[in-house]
Design an enzyme around this catalytic site. Sequence first.
Site, PDB file in Angstrom:
ATOM      1  N   LEU A 107       0.887  -1.157   0.000  1.00  0.00           N
ATOM      2  CA  LEU A 107       0.000   0.000   0.000  1.00  0.00           C
ATOM      3  C   LEU A 107       0.929   1.212   0.000  1.00  0.00           C
ATOM      4  CD1 LEU A 107      -2.831  -0.744   2.627  1.00  0.00           C
ATOM      5  CD2 LEU A 107      -3.124  -0.430   0.163  1.00  0.00           C
ATOM      6  N   ASP A 108       0.719   2.164  -0.907  1.00  0.00           N
ATOM      7  CA  ASP A 108       1.638   3.294  -0.945  1.00  0.00           C
ATOM      8  C   ASP A 108       1.508   4.155   0.312  1.00  0.00           C
ATOM      9  OD1 ASP A 108      -0.202   5.626  -1.428  1.00  0.00           O
ATOM     10  OD2 ASP A 108      -0.663   4.531  -3.248  1.00  0.00           O
ATOM     11  N   LYS A 109       2.453   5.051   0.507  1.00  0.00           N
ATOM     12  CA  LYS A 109       2.549   5.827   1.741  1.00  0.00           C
ATOM     13  C   LYS A 109       1.279   6.611   2.036  1.00  0.00           C
ATOM     14  CE  LYS A 109       5.180   9.518   1.775  1.00  0.00           C
ATOM     15  NZ  LYS A 109       4.262  10.624   2.210  1.00  0.00           N
ATOM     16  N   ASP A 110       0.613   7.103   0.991  1.00  0.00           N
ATOM     17  CA  ASP A 110      -0.566   7.941   1.181  1.00  0.00           C
ATOM     18  C   ASP A 110      -1.860   7.152   1.277  1.00  0.00           C
ATOM     19  OD1 ASP A 110       0.973  10.317   1.072  1.00  0.00           O
ATOM     20  OD2 ASP A 110       1.025  10.172  -1.114  1.00  0.00           O
ATOM     21  N   SER A 111      -1.776   5.835   1.139  1.00  0.00           N
ATOM     22  CA  SER A 111      -2.959   4.977   1.237  1.00  0.00           C
ATOM     23  C   SER A 111      -3.014   4.303   2.602  1.00  0.00           C
ATOM     24  CB  SER A 111      -2.951   3.925   0.123  1.00  0.00           C
ATOM     25  OG  SER A 111      -2.982   4.545  -1.148  1.00  0.00           O
TER      26      SER A 111
END
Length: 253
Positions: A107-111
């Site tokens: 999951l990317d950092k902003d998710s």
Amino acid sequence: MEDEKLQKYVSACGLMSRRAAEQAIKEGKFTVNGQIATLGDRVNPARDEIAYLGEPLKKEKKRKTYLLLNKPTGVVTTRNDEHGRRTVADLARENGYDGYLYPVGRLDKDSEGLLLLTDDGDFANRISHPSGSLRKVYIVMLAGRIQDGQLDKLRAMRSLWDERNQREERIRPVEVELMERSENASRVRFVLTEGKNRQIRRMCAATGLSVMQLRRVQLGPLRLGTLESGRCRALTKEEKTALEKHLNGGKDR
């Protein structure tokens, strides 16, 4: 005991993921019978002496750990971060889980939302492999009022521009369901059976949409439920069984 790829054996020992093992092999950190290992080497632990940074590597018979984490935004999906950012491994330790746990997928950092952590390399590889086709359900909050034409475009999308490789990248069909919309924001449910890098964000950008929040709420039969942000828990026996059933050919809905 049959020969197996070195990276697979390393992962089964719980030292690191298979991908991380491949990189460590390339960096010359493993030896087999005193010789520096190379990617592609096969080993048989019954006859070979395998070492990592000079320390013998043995497969320990211990109970494996399978965790479900509610990842907050701002946390990176890795064990170690060269920039000193907070990682999912940090969260696991804060929740009282030690050992070499690594994330399954990304999951990317902003998710935010549901992410699995484990020290079972074979299990992680089966979950991550495209043939598993685990349904991944996301609830996405978009800025402004989404139009019907934009929803249709998302549903019809079969390729995305890959900026890194400068080419079109094929994607599987994505289920897109409008949950609610107003003049200020729209809530949309996405269901994927694969996980291209930042796929939903790239799909939305290509459709002229701005993502305000992206949250994964389901992975196969596993649901995030009411687990608090930043907390993790062990999978129940029933959840593990349901996941194994899917990987062996069952369905999840």
